[in-house]
Structure formats: C-alpha cells, structure tokens
Design an enzyme around this catalytic site. Structure first.
Site, short mmCIF file in Angstrom:
data_model
loop_
_atom_site.label_atom_id
_atom_site.label_comp_id
_atom_site.label_asym_id
_atom_site.label_seq_id
_atom_site.Cartn_x
_atom_site.Cartn_y
_atom_site.Cartn_z
N CYS A 23 0.74 -1.05 -0.04
CA CYS A 23 -0.13 -0.02 -0.04
C CYS A 23 0.98 1.15 0.02
CB CYS A 23 -1.00 -0.09 1.25
SG CYS A 23 -1.86 1.34 1.33
N CYS B 150 -0.63 4.33 2.36
CA CYS B 150 -0.98 4.39 3.52
C CYS B 150 -0.38 2.88 4.10
CB CYS B 150 -2.18 4.55 4.16
SG CYS B 150 -3.65 3.82 3.01
N SER B 151 -1.51 2.11 4.67
CA SER B 151 -0.88 0.60 5.18
C SER B 151 -2.06 -0.06 5.04
CB SER B 151 -0.72 0.91 6.63
OG SER B 151 -2.01 1.46 7.49
N CYS B 152 -2.68 -0.11 3.88
CA CYS B 152 -3.90 -1.07 3.58
C CYS B 152 -3.30 -2.58 3.43
CB CYS B 152 -4.74 -0.70 2.36
SG CYS B 152 -5.40 0.92 2.72
#
Lengths: 209, 115
Positions: A113, A116-118
């Site tokens: 991702c 972000c941090s998906c």
C-alpha cells in the site's frame, strides 16, 4: 525491567505497560474513558474487539490458500470474488473488496500500500512493521527484485513480478504457488506450509520437510 | 508531477529496516491494540470513516511520519475525527489527560482510574 512497580494485586505490570507514559498513550487512556462514560462504547466491547483481532492470524489466510490448492471450484470462486469465497470458510471480510492474485510458474505477485498501510488484515491479522515502512512502500513498486532479495527471496529473471497497490477499500492477497512434492498432503498439512510472507509475496510457501 | 508526501511509491528510500537480521516487526503493545480497537469501533458505529482517518494522517505532514509511531499517528487522527464529529470536546479531552497523567508515571499506573 526491574519489577519494583507492582500493581495493587501485587503482580508486576506487563513489560509493555512499564515504560514511562507517553503523551499519545495518555491520550488513548483519556479518550477511552470519555467514550465509555458517554456511552459511545463499553469496556467489554473494546475487549471483544481486541480478542477478535488477536484471534486473526496468517493461519486464516493459509486455510483459504490450502482450500484453493485442493479444490479447483473453490479456486475459481476465490479468483472471481475473494471476499465471497473467504466468507464461505467463515471469515469476516467486512465491506472490503478482497482480490486474490495467484502465483504461477511464470508470474510472482507482491502486495503493497504505497499511500498508507492497507493490508488484508481480516485474513492475515495486523501487518508487520516493515509493510508500513517508507522503505517498503517507496521501493517495492520500482525495484521489487531488490526488495525481495532483502527478504532472502531471489526469483529467476524470467519470472514476471507484478506489484499490486492496495487501497482502503480494495485489498489483495497472494495465493502462493503450491510447492512441489505436496501431492499426497491433505488440506491441513498444506495450510501449515503457507506462510504470512508467502501471502504478501515477499516469500514462498514452504517445502514439505 | 505534484504529489503529496504520503504518496510514497517510487520515492528514493533506504534498505528495509532490519531487526535481528530480518525485516522489522514487533509485538503490539496493549495500548496499540486499544487504539486499533477504538478506530474499528468508532468507524463501525459511524462516527467517522477510514477516509477521515487517512485525511487526518496525511494532513500531519511528513514530519509526523518520522517522529511519531504508527499508532501515535492513529490516536491523533482518531482524536481529531471524534472532536470534529462532536463526540467530545478538546477541552474535555485535555482535562481528562491531565487527570490521567497525575495517576502515575507508567501506562499501567495511569490506566487505573480513581488511583
């Protein structure tokens, strides 16, 4: 840590909680108390949410992968709609669109991702620190081979590497290639070969011992 | 091409951070799990959305990414969204944080309400 800070029960605090209070930890405590006092949530609800999160692990994703290896019809459904197929096995995927990408002899998939941090947390649990790092997010899309080598994974030059960039609403999970020599194994034994990193694409499924 | 700081794909960056010779991971502390749980519960209940969380984090700018931990950023962003949606006020939070900090120097001690 010295165990000189004992709780009222006489037991030492968890090591986690033994460090000096940070500003942000203080905010978490204050927020949680306000939300409970205002009836927005309850202590039990927060505990249940943490329990549900702790119960999720890469073993969940491994069950999905092993089923796909064993059951061609399930594999088709997984590739068509990974959210629906995962729900068949009892996993709560929420409102996310989950997409399964399958490794083959010629193609290796990796997920990231960049924004972000998906992460497919409903099947793998919470993401590792490196997945959220600037280094991984920045580099895996432009030099995936070098990044994979940092995980100890070197793929042949002839292998096509596809990097899939997740979003908040659309997440990927890699179906690793089934290792050679596993023809006689049942689904449970196969699931034990499926590592977390193999479902991110930074590793391969283990070979049977 | 203009892009915001959080859009990191393709930016120059160092080798992956290692811990014990492997790309770094850690066991989540209780307070981090609580932040995660509060985020999930508050969005599930409709007080804000994942997009609201991201907006708040992205607006913190690149300095926050270097100076705050992952869940530091999350709790700050959850707080901003809850204040914006009127669940509590900033002054309520500030007063409660002062009370919490007076309870003791560690997270464990400060967690004990009424101490």
């Amino acid at each position: 840590m010295p165990h000189d800070h004992l709780s009222p029960s006489g037991h030492p605090y968890r090591a986690d909680n033994d460090m000096p209070l940070t500003y942000w930890q203080c905010m978490e405590i204050a927020m949680r108390e306000l939300l409970i006092e205002k009836g927005v949530t309850t202590t039990a609800e927060i505990a249940a949410q943490i329990d549900a999160m702790d119960a999720r692990s890469p073993a969940d994703g491994a069950r999905v992968v092993a089923r796909a290896w064993c059951d061609p019809a399930f594999r088709q459904r997984l590739l068509a709609d990974a959210s629906a197929a995962s729900r068949e096995l009892g996993f709560d995927i929420g409102a996310l669109r989950l997409i399964a990408v399958e490794n083959t002899q010629d193609v290796h998939n990796v997920i990231v991702c960049t924004l972000c941090s998906c992460y497919p947390r409903n099947l793998l649990g919470l993401s590792p620190d490196w997945y959220k790092s600037r280094e991984y997010r920045s580099r895996v899309v432009v030099e995936p081979r070098r990044v994979l080598a940092e995980f100890g994974l070197t793929l042949p030059d002839t292998t096509t590497i596809r990097v899939h960039d997740s979003t908040a609403d659309m997440r990927y999970i890699v179906i690793p290639a089934r290792p050679a020599g596993t023809e006689g194994l049942d689904e449970t034994a196969l699931a034990a070969l499926v590592t977390r990193d193999s479902m991110i694409g930074t590793g391969l499924a283990r070979s049977p011992a | 091409m203009n892009k915001r700081w959080h859009d990191m794909g393709g930016d120059p960056a160092d080798a992956l951070p290692l811990r014990d010779g492997r790309p770094a991971e850690h066991d989540f502390a209780l307070w981090e799990k609580r932040v995660d749980a509060l985020m999930v519960l508050m969005t599930t209940k409709g007080h804000f959305t994942v997009d609201g969380l991201r907006r708040a984090i992205e607006d913190m700018g690149p300095e926050a990414f270097e100076t705050m931990s992952y869940y530091d950023r999350w709790i700050a962003a959850v707080n901003q969204n809850l204040v914006e949606s009127g669940v509590y006020t900033l002054s309520e939070l500030g007063q409660r944080m002062e009370q919490v900090a007076r309870r003791g120097p560690t997270y464990g001690q400060a967690s004990l309400a009424g101490a």
